[in-house]
Design a protein around this motif. Structure first.
Motif, mmCIF file in Angstrom:
data_model
loop_
_atom_site.group_PDB
_atom_site.id
_atom_site.type_symbol
_atom_site.label_atom_id
_atom_site.label_comp_id
_atom_site.label_asym_id
_atom_site.label_seq_id
_atom_site.Cartn_x
_atom_site.Cartn_y
_atom_site.Cartn_z
ATOM 1 N N ARG A 56 -32.820 51.526 -66.279
ATOM 2 C CA ARG A 56 -34.284 51.116 -65.622
ATOM 3 C C ARG A 56 -34.267 51.782 -64.110
ATOM 4 N N ASN B 154 -34.958 51.704 -60.477
ATOM 5 C CA ASN B 154 -35.250 50.376 -59.277
ATOM 6 C C ASN B 154 -36.146 51.048 -58.328
ATOM 7 N N GLU C 98 -40.697 54.429 -60.744
ATOM 8 C CA GLU C 98 -40.281 52.833 -60.545
ATOM 9 C C GLU C 98 -40.475 52.145 -61.735
ATOM 10 N N ASN C 99 -39.590 51.336 -62.183
ATOM 11 C CA ASN C 99 -39.732 50.285 -63.251
ATOM 12 C C ASN C 99 -39.628 50.776 -64.654
ATOM 13 N N SER C 100 -39.624 52.298 -64.581
ATOM 14 C CA SER C 100 -39.666 52.862 -66.070
ATOM 15 C C SER C 100 -38.236 52.768 -66.707
ATOM 16 N N GLN C 101 -38.282 52.939 -68.009
ATOM 17 C CA GLN C 101 -37.119 52.662 -68.684
ATOM 18 C C GLN C 101 -36.793 53.942 -69.596
#
Length: 227
Positions: A179, A181, A204-207
């Motif tokens: 993920r 940050n 950001e916050n993507s996986q």
């Protein structure tokens, strides 16, 4: 118990004075230290190679556990929260133990490679703690003694084992789940099967599921977190 309740429990358990960080002026709370250890544990658990050690945080948290146990001892034994607090303390111990065992497994598996890489780093940038380095050296020495005792019984042309044959290396091209940050641009993804490269952006916050070798630098600078 949901995530928010666990977080609140940790705050209550870890409520304490600020902790010094590496003799500088930055202050960390016990909760901050625990979060650092948890992230380091996940990274170590899912990365193919051994990562820079967090021994100073582990030692700090072990001291904090003693403080928490002392606080719990003052609570009434009939208080239901005592068992909950003890359960959370066991969870923290498990994370620390699992983190340290994971590192030892990697040292045992990649001992020659790990020590070879460690000799290229200065003392400030070492990946191994002092105790881990001592363990790795003694492990290799014992391994050599063991192999020598066996090889002496083999035919003369099989009595040597060259170092390259001893070195098992981690697969740096293995895929890891992560993920972001924060947003990271210009990430070069190497496709070892098709021998080509692709440039991507991690929001950001993507996986993502990506080759470890393409994101290792972002793991070590905390831009991404392994899951």
């Amino acid at each position: 118990m949901n995530t928010s309740e666990v977080a609140e429990l940790e705050r209550e358990l870890l409520q304490n004075e600020d902790l010094d960080e590496d003799d500088n002026e930055e202050k960390l709370t016990a909760q901050d230290v625990l979060e650092i250890i948890e992230k380091a544990w996940l990274n170590e658990k899912f990365s193919p190679e051994i990562l820079p050690h967090k021994t100073e945080y582990v030692d700090c948290m072990l001291e904090q556990i003693k403080y928490m146990e002392s606080n719990i001892s003052f609570l009434q034994s009939t208080d239901i929260q005592v068992d909950i607090y003890k359960f959370e303390l066991e969870r923290i111990r498990y994370i620390i133990t699992s983190y340290l065992r994971c590192r030892l497994r990697k040292i045992e598996l990649y001992a020659f490679y790990v020590l070879e890489q460690e000799t290229t780093r200065n003392s400030e940038d070492r990946y191994l703690s002092d105790s881990e380095l001592k363990f790795a050296v003694e492990y290799i020495q014992n391994l050599d003694i063991h192999f020598d005792s066996i090889l002496k019984k083999m035919p003369w042309n099989l009595q040597t084992l060259e170092d390259p044959n001893k070195r098992i290396k981690p697969n740096m091209d293995s895929y890891v789940f992560l993920r972001a940050n924060k947003s990271v641009s210009n990430v070069i993804i190497k496709d070892v099967f098709e021998n080509r490269e692709e440039e991507v952006e991690l929001l950001e916050n993507s996986q993502h599921l990506l080759p470890y070798s393409s994101v290792v630098m972002y793991i070590k600078d905390k831009s991404v977190q392994l899951l």
